[in-house]
Write a protein that holds these residues in place. Structure first.
Motif, PDB file in Angstrom:
ATOM      1  N   ASP A 115       9.078  -4.771 -71.487  1.00 14.47           N
ATOM      2  CA  ASP A 115       9.759  -3.919 -70.508  1.00 14.47           C
ATOM      3  C   ASP A 115      10.883  -4.713 -69.858  1.00 14.47           C
ATOM      4  OD1 ASP A 115       7.852  -1.507 -70.330  1.00 14.47           O
ATOM      5  OD2 ASP A 115       6.492  -3.222 -70.111  1.00 14.47           O
ATOM      6  N   HIS A 116      11.888  -3.974 -69.296  1.00 16.40           N
ATOM      7  CA  HIS A 116      12.927  -4.659 -68.513  1.00 16.40           C
ATOM      8  C   HIS A 116      12.227  -5.590 -67.518  1.00 16.40           C
ATOM      9  CE1 HIS A 116      16.002  -5.457 -65.501  1.00 16.40           C
ATOM     10  NE2 HIS A 116      16.899  -5.081 -66.401  1.00 16.40           N
ATOM     11  N   PRO A 117      12.709  -6.848 -67.368  1.00 15.98           N
ATOM     12  CA  PRO A 117      12.013  -7.771 -66.458  1.00 15.98           C
ATOM     13  C   PRO A 117      11.803  -7.161 -65.074  1.00 15.98           C
ATOM     14  CG  PRO A 117      13.906  -8.860 -67.520  1.00 15.98           C
ATOM     15  CD  PRO A 117      13.901  -7.440 -67.980  1.00 15.98           C
ATOM     16  N   SER A 136       9.775  -8.190 -61.148  1.00 16.03           N
ATOM     17  CA  SER A 136       9.355  -9.342 -60.354  1.00 16.03           C
ATOM     18  C   SER A 136      10.197 -10.561 -60.730  1.00 16.03           C
ATOM     19  CB  SER A 136       7.856  -9.614 -60.537  1.00 16.03           C
ATOM     20  OG  SER A 136       7.127  -8.409 -60.350  1.00 16.03           O
ATOM     21  N   VAL A 137      11.467 -10.286 -61.081  1.00 21.22           N
ATOM     22  CA  VAL A 137      12.417 -11.341 -61.421  1.00 21.22           C
ATOM     23  C   VAL A 137      13.448 -11.427 -60.288  1.00 21.22           C
ATOM     24  CG1 VAL A 137      13.902  -9.762 -62.803  1.00 21.22           C
ATOM     25  CG2 VAL A 137      14.001 -12.221 -63.186  1.00 21.22           C
ATOM     26  N   THR A 138      13.746 -12.641 -59.848  1.00 25.80           N
ATOM     27  CA  THR A 138      14.736 -12.828 -58.785  1.00 25.80           C
ATOM     28  C   THR A 138      16.107 -12.415 -59.288  1.00 25.80           C
ATOM     29  OG1 THR A 138      13.434 -14.627 -57.886  1.00 25.80           O
ATOM     30  CG2 THR A 138      15.733 -14.533 -57.189  1.00 25.80           C
ATOM     31  N   TYR A 139      16.851 -11.682 -58.450  1.00 27.07           N
ATOM     32  CA  TYR A 139      18.208 -11.243 -58.793  1.00 27.07           C
ATOM     33  C   TYR A 139      19.142 -12.413 -58.528  1.00 27.07           C
ATOM     34  CZ  TYR A 139      22.274  -8.095 -58.987  1.00 27.07           C
ATOM     35  OH  TYR A 139      23.451  -7.456 -59.320  1.00 27.07           O
ATOM     36  N   GLY A 164      25.458 -14.531 -61.139  1.00 23.89           N
ATOM     37  CA  GLY A 164      25.970 -15.561 -62.041  1.00 23.89           C
ATOM     38  C   GLY A 164      25.237 -15.637 -63.368  1.00 23.89           C
ATOM     39  N   VAL A 165      24.221 -14.782 -63.575  1.00 23.24           N
ATOM     40  CA  VAL A 165      23.629 -14.664 -64.920  1.00 23.24           C
ATOM     41  C   VAL A 165      23.606 -13.190 -65.305  1.00 23.24           C
ATOM     42  CG1 VAL A 165      22.167 -16.725 -64.729  1.00 23.24           C
ATOM     43  CG2 VAL A 165      21.227 -14.480 -64.109  1.00 23.24           C
ATOM     44  N   ALA A 166      23.547 -12.939 -66.599  1.00 21.80           N
ATOM     45  CA  ALA A 166      23.372 -11.585 -67.144  1.00 21.80           C
ATOM     46  C   ALA A 166      24.453 -10.610 -66.646  1.00 21.80           C
ATOM     47  CB  ALA A 166      21.961 -11.053 -66.817  1.00 21.80           C
ATOM     48  N   LEU A 206      26.204   7.438 -56.854  1.00 21.33           N
ATOM     49  CA  LEU A 206      25.392   7.569 -55.648  1.00 21.33           C
ATOM     50  C   LEU A 206      23.940   7.281 -55.972  1.00 21.33           C
ATOM     51  CD1 LEU A 206      26.629  10.888 -53.951  1.00 21.33           C
ATOM     52  CD2 LEU A 206      26.672   8.590 -52.938  1.00 21.33           C
ATOM     53  N   TRP A 207      23.284   6.473 -55.153  1.00 24.03           N
ATOM     54  CA  TRP A 207      21.867   6.156 -55.357  1.00 24.03           C
ATOM     55  C   TRP A 207      21.060   6.519 -54.118  1.00 24.03           C
ATOM     56  CZ3 TRP A 207      19.656   2.008 -58.904  1.00 24.03           C
ATOM     57  CH2 TRP A 207      20.486   1.775 -60.014  1.00 24.03           C
ATOM     58  N   ALA A 208      19.769   6.755 -54.332  1.00 27.66           N
ATOM     59  CA  ALA A 208      18.845   6.967 -53.219  1.00 27.66           C
ATOM     60  C   ALA A 208      18.290   5.614 -52.786  1.00 27.66           C
ATOM     61  CB  ALA A 208      17.696   7.869 -53.664  1.00 27.66           C
ATOM     62  N   SER A 219      10.473  -0.267 -58.297  1.00 30.15           N
ATOM     63  CA  SER A 219      11.121   0.616 -57.323  1.00 30.15           C
ATOM     64  C   SER A 219      12.583   0.248 -57.073  1.00 30.15           C
ATOM     65  CB  SER A 219      10.327   0.661 -56.016  1.00 30.15           C
ATOM     66  OG  SER A 219      10.214  -0.621 -55.461  1.00 30.15           O
ATOM     67  N   SER A 220      13.122  -0.746 -57.776  1.00 28.45           N
ATOM     68  CA  SER A 220      14.572  -0.978 -57.713  1.00 28.45           C
ATOM     69  C   SER A 220      15.308   0.149 -58.426  1.00 28.45           C
ATOM     70  CB  SER A 220      14.935  -2.312 -58.379  1.00 28.45           C
ATOM     71  OG  SER A 220      14.284  -3.378 -57.742  1.00 28.45           O
ATOM     72  N   CYS A 221      14.749   0.608 -59.524  1.00 34.83           N
ATOM     73  CA  CYS A 221      15.396   1.645 -60.335  1.00 34.83           C
ATOM     74  C   CYS A 221      14.809   3.031 -60.078  1.00 34.83           C
ATOM     75  CB  CYS A 221      15.261   1.303 -61.816  1.00 34.83           C
ATOM     76  SG  CYS A 221      16.068  -0.267 -62.250  1.00 34.83           S
ATOM     77  N   HIS A 222      13.535   3.080 -59.664  1.00 36.87           N
ATOM     78  CA  HIS A 222      12.847   4.369 -59.481  1.00 36.87           C
ATOM     79  C   HIS A 222      12.476   4.576 -58.014  1.00 36.87           C
ATOM     80  CE1 HIS A 222      11.883   4.835 -63.856  1.00 36.87           C
ATOM     81  NE2 HIS A 222      11.673   3.537 -63.847  1.00 36.87           N
ATOM     82  N   GLY A 265      21.105  10.145 -63.044  1.00 36.18           N
ATOM     83  CA  GLY A 265      20.239   9.342 -63.918  1.00 36.18           C
ATOM     84  C   GLY A 265      21.009   8.222 -64.589  1.00 36.18           C
ATOM     85  N   ASN A 266      20.786   8.073 -65.896  1.00 37.88           N
ATOM     86  CA  ASN A 266      21.423   6.947 -66.603  1.00 37.88           C
ATOM     87  C   ASN A 266      22.528   7.415 -67.546  1.00 37.88           C
ATOM     88  OD1 ASN A 266      21.796   4.217 -67.068  1.00 37.88           O
ATOM     89  ND2 ASN A 266      20.225   4.104 -68.678  1.00 37.88           N
ATOM     90  N   SER A 267      23.178   8.532 -67.221  1.00 39.66           N
ATOM     91  CA  SER A 267      24.321   8.966 -68.048  1.00 39.66           C
ATOM     92  C   SER A 267      25.344   7.848 -68.131  1.00 39.66           C
ATOM     93  CB  SER A 267      25.009  10.176 -67.413  1.00 39.66           C
ATOM     94  OG  SER A 267      24.138  11.268 -67.384  1.00 39.66           O
ATOM     95  N   THR A 281      25.378  -0.534 -62.981  1.00 38.96           N
ATOM     96  CA  THR A 281      25.477  -0.752 -61.539  1.00 38.96           C
ATOM     97  C   THR A 281      25.132  -2.204 -61.208  1.00 38.96           C
ATOM     98  OG1 THR A 281      25.073   1.555 -60.994  1.00 38.96           O
ATOM     99  CG2 THR A 281      24.469  -0.061 -59.310  1.00 38.96           C
ATOM    100  N   CYS A 282      24.113  -2.752 -61.853  1.00 43.39           N
ATOM    101  CA  CYS A 282      23.770  -4.170 -61.624  1.00 43.39           C
ATOM    102  C   CYS A 282      24.535  -5.086 -62.585  1.00 43.39           C
ATOM    103  CB  CYS A 282      22.273  -4.398 -61.803  1.00 43.39           C
ATOM    104  SG  CYS A 282      21.290  -3.717 -60.457  1.00 43.39           S
ATOM    105  N   HIS A 283      24.544  -4.705 -63.880  1.00 39.84           N
ATOM    106  CA  HIS A 283      25.173  -5.550 -64.899  1.00 39.84           C
ATOM    107  C   HIS A 283      26.630  -5.131 -65.079  1.00 39.84           C
ATOM    108  CE1 HIS A 283      21.314  -7.226 -66.326  1.00 39.84           C
ATOM    109  NE2 HIS A 283      20.823  -6.011 -66.213  1.00 39.84           N
ATOM    110  N   ASN A 284      27.577  -6.037 -64.847  1.00 37.81           N
ATOM    111  CA  ASN A 284      28.998  -5.744 -65.065  1.00 37.81           C
ATOM    112  C   ASN A 284      29.306  -5.988 -66.539  1.00 37.81           C
ATOM    113  OD1 ASN A 284      31.689  -5.295 -64.899  1.00 37.81           O
ATOM    114  ND2 ASN A 284      32.115  -6.882 -63.386  1.00 37.81           N
TER     115      ASN A 284
END
Ligand code: HEC
Ligand code: HEC
Ligand code: HEC
Ligand code: HEC
Length: 300
Positions: A176-178, A180-183, A186-188, A222-224, A247-250, A287-289, A296-299
Motif C-alpha cells: 500500500d502507499h506508505p 505512518s511515514v514522515t513527510y 526534498g524527497v519524492a 479543494l480539499w476537506a 486520514s491524510s487522503c481520506h 477525487g483523484n481525477s 497535490t503532495c508530489h510535484n
C-alpha cells in the motif's frame, strides 16, 4: 499567488455557466461541511442504508462504531475518542524502506491508520467496541458484541468483518502507499508543507479539455480538512504528527459525491453494495481525477 486564485475561481465559474448544469463537483464549495456519513457505507447503525446492524441486536447509533464520549481506547495513543479494539501495531507488515530513504517498520503504524484498519484489516469485527450504547457496559480494549449485520441490497445477513477483497486492506501494508511515514520535504518530489493546497494548479500541462472535464473539477483543488471544505488548507493540515496516515487522503465522514469519473466502475453482479459511491471518502473534491490527489503532495 493571489492572482492565480482569482483566475482559478473565474475559470470555475465560467465553466459552470458554459456547461449550464451544476455537476456534483460544483456542489462542494469553500466552507461547506464535509458531511453525509448517515447515507454512506460508514453508517453501520440499523438506520443506515448499506451494511447495517440488524434491529434486534444492534443499534441505530452511527458514531458509536468508531467514537464514544467516555471510556475510550487510548492504547497505542489511539485517537480521537476511539471506541474500537484494534490490531496491535506489531501485527502489521510495514512498507519497509522507500527510495527517499525513509524506513517504516512493523510497530510504527500510527493512531489514525490503526483506527481505519480496525475494520479494514480483515480480522477485527465491525462490532468490536469498548463502550456499547446505553447500559450494556464497557470492556477495556474492546470485545466482539456478537451483533449481526444485514445487507439491505441483497436482503441477507453478512459477515461482521471485512470480506470484500477490494476493501480489505489487510495486515500487510507493504503493498500500500506508505503510511505512518514522515513527510520529508526534498524527497519524492514532495511540495513544501506550507503550500496552500488550493493554489496548486492540477490542470497545468494537461489537454485543454481538462478545464471542462468532469464538471471542471481540475480547475479547482479543494480539499476537506477538519470537517470542512477549506480553500485555506495547507499540506500540513493533511499530516498527523507530521506523518502521512490513512486520514491524510481520506475523511471517513465525507460522503464525497464529486468523483463522477468512477461512478461507472461501481457495478458488480456479485456485490450489490458497489453501486453506492462515497467517492472512496477521499478528501479532495473531484477525487483523484487527473491524479489531482497524488499531485497535490508530489510535484510530478
Ligand atoms: C467509520 C469510523 C468513524 C465513524 C462512524 C465516525 N467517525 Fe469521526 N473520526 C473517525 C476517524 C478515523 C477520525 C480521525 C480522522 C482524522 O485523522 O482526520 C475521526 C475524527 C472525527 C472528528 C475530528 C476531526 C474532524 O474531521 O472533524 C470529529 C469531530 C468526529 N470524528 C465526529 C464524528 C461524529 C459526530 C460521528 C457520528 C456522526 C463520527 N465522527 C463517526 C472515524 C469515524
Ligand atoms: C467501523 C468499521 C469501519 C472503520 C473504522 C472504517 N471503515 Fe471504511 N468501510 C467500512 C465498511 C463496513 C465499508 C463498506 C463495506 C462494503 O460495502 O462491503 C467501508 C467502506 C470504505 C471505503 C469504500 C467507499 C466507497 O466509496 O466505495 C473506503 C475507501 C473506506 N471504507 C476507507 C476507510 C478509511 C480510510 C477509514 C479510516 C479513516 C475507514 N474506512 C474506517 C467500515 C469501516
Ligand atoms: C496517499 C493517499 C492515500 C493514503 C495514505 C491511503 N489511501 Fe486509501 N485510497 C487512496 C486513493 C487515491 C484511492 C482510490 C484508488 C482507486 O481509484 O481505486 C484509495 C482507495 C482506498 C480503498 C478502496 C480500495 C479500492 O481500490 O477500491 C480503501 C478501502 C482505502 N483506500 C483504505 C485506506 C486505508 C485503510 C488506508 C491506510 C492504511 C489508506 N486507504 C491510505 C489514497 C490513499
Ligand atoms: C498527503 C501527501 C501525499 C499524497 C496525497 C500522496 N503521497 Fe505519495 N508519498 C508521500 C510521502 C510522504 C511519501 C514518502 C516519501 C519518502 O519518505 O520517501 C510518498 C511516497 C510515494 C512513493 C514512493 C514510494 C517509495 O518506495 O519510494 C510513490 C510511488 C508515491 N508516493 C505515489 C503516490 C501516488 C500514486 C499518489 C496518489 C494515489 C500519492 N503518492 C499521493 C505523500 C503523499
Amino acid at each position: 499567488m493571489k492572482r492565480f486564485l482569482t483566475l482559478a475561481l473565474a475559470v470555475a465559474s465560467v465553466g459552470f455557466i458554459a456547461v449550464g448544469t451544476a455537476s456534483a463537483v460544483d456542489t462542494y464549495n469553500d466552507g461547506d461541511a464535509a458531511a453525509g456519513i448517515g447515507n454512506s457505507r460508514h453508517n453501520l447503525g440499523s438506520l443506515g442504508e448499506h451494511i447495517t446492524t440488524t434491529g434486534s441486536t444492534g443499534t441505530t447509533e452511527i458514531c458509536v462504531f468508531c467514537h464514544t464520549p467516555h471510556h475510550t481506547n487510548t492504547t497505542n495513543n489511539l485517537k480521537p475518542l476511539w471506541n474500537r479494539g484494534t490490531s496491535a501495531p506489531t501485527s502489521f507488515t510495514a512498507y519497509g524502506t522507500t527510495l527517499g530513504g525513509s524506513t517504516i517498520v512493523s510497530g510504527d503504524v500510527g493512531s489514525t491508520s490503526l483506527a481505519c484498519l480496525s475494520c479494514h484489516d480483515g480480522v477485527t469485527t465491525f462490532d468490536n467496541l469498548l463502550n456499547t450504547p446505553g447500559k450494556s457496559g464497557v470492556t477495556a480494549t474492546g470485545s466482539d458484541r456478537q451483533w449481526s449485520f444485514w445487507d439491505p441490497a441483497v436482503n441477507t445477513t453478512v459477515s461482521d468483518f471485512m470480506t470484500s477483497g477490494r476493501l480489505n486492506i489487510g495486515l500487510n501494508l507493504s503493498n500500500d502507499h506508505p503510511v505512518s511515514v514522515t513527510y520529508t520535504e526534498g524527497v519524492a518530489g514532495l511540495r513544501d508543507k506550507t503550500t496552500t493546497i488550493f493554489a496548486i494548479d492540477v490542470a497545468a500541462e494537461l489537454a485543454a479539455s481538462a478545464a471542462t472535464f468532469d464538471g471542471g473539477n481540475l480547475t479547482k483543488n479543494l480539499w476537506a480538512v477538519k470537517g470542512y471544505i477549506d480553500a485555506g488548507a495547507t499540506i500540513q493540515d493533511l499530516l498527523r504528527d507530521d506523518k502521512v496516515e490513512c486520514s491524510s487522503c481520506h475523511d471517513p465522514h465525507f460522503n464525497n459525491k464529486s468523483w463522477n469519473e468512477i461512478d461507472g466502475t461501481y457495478w458488480s453482479t456479485t456485490d450489490l453494495q458497489e453501486p453506492e459511491n462515497n467517492g472512496l471518502f477521499l478528501r479532495r473534491v473531484g477525487g483523484n481525477s487527473g491524479s489531482g490527489l497524488c499531485r497535490t503532495c508530489h510535484n510530478k
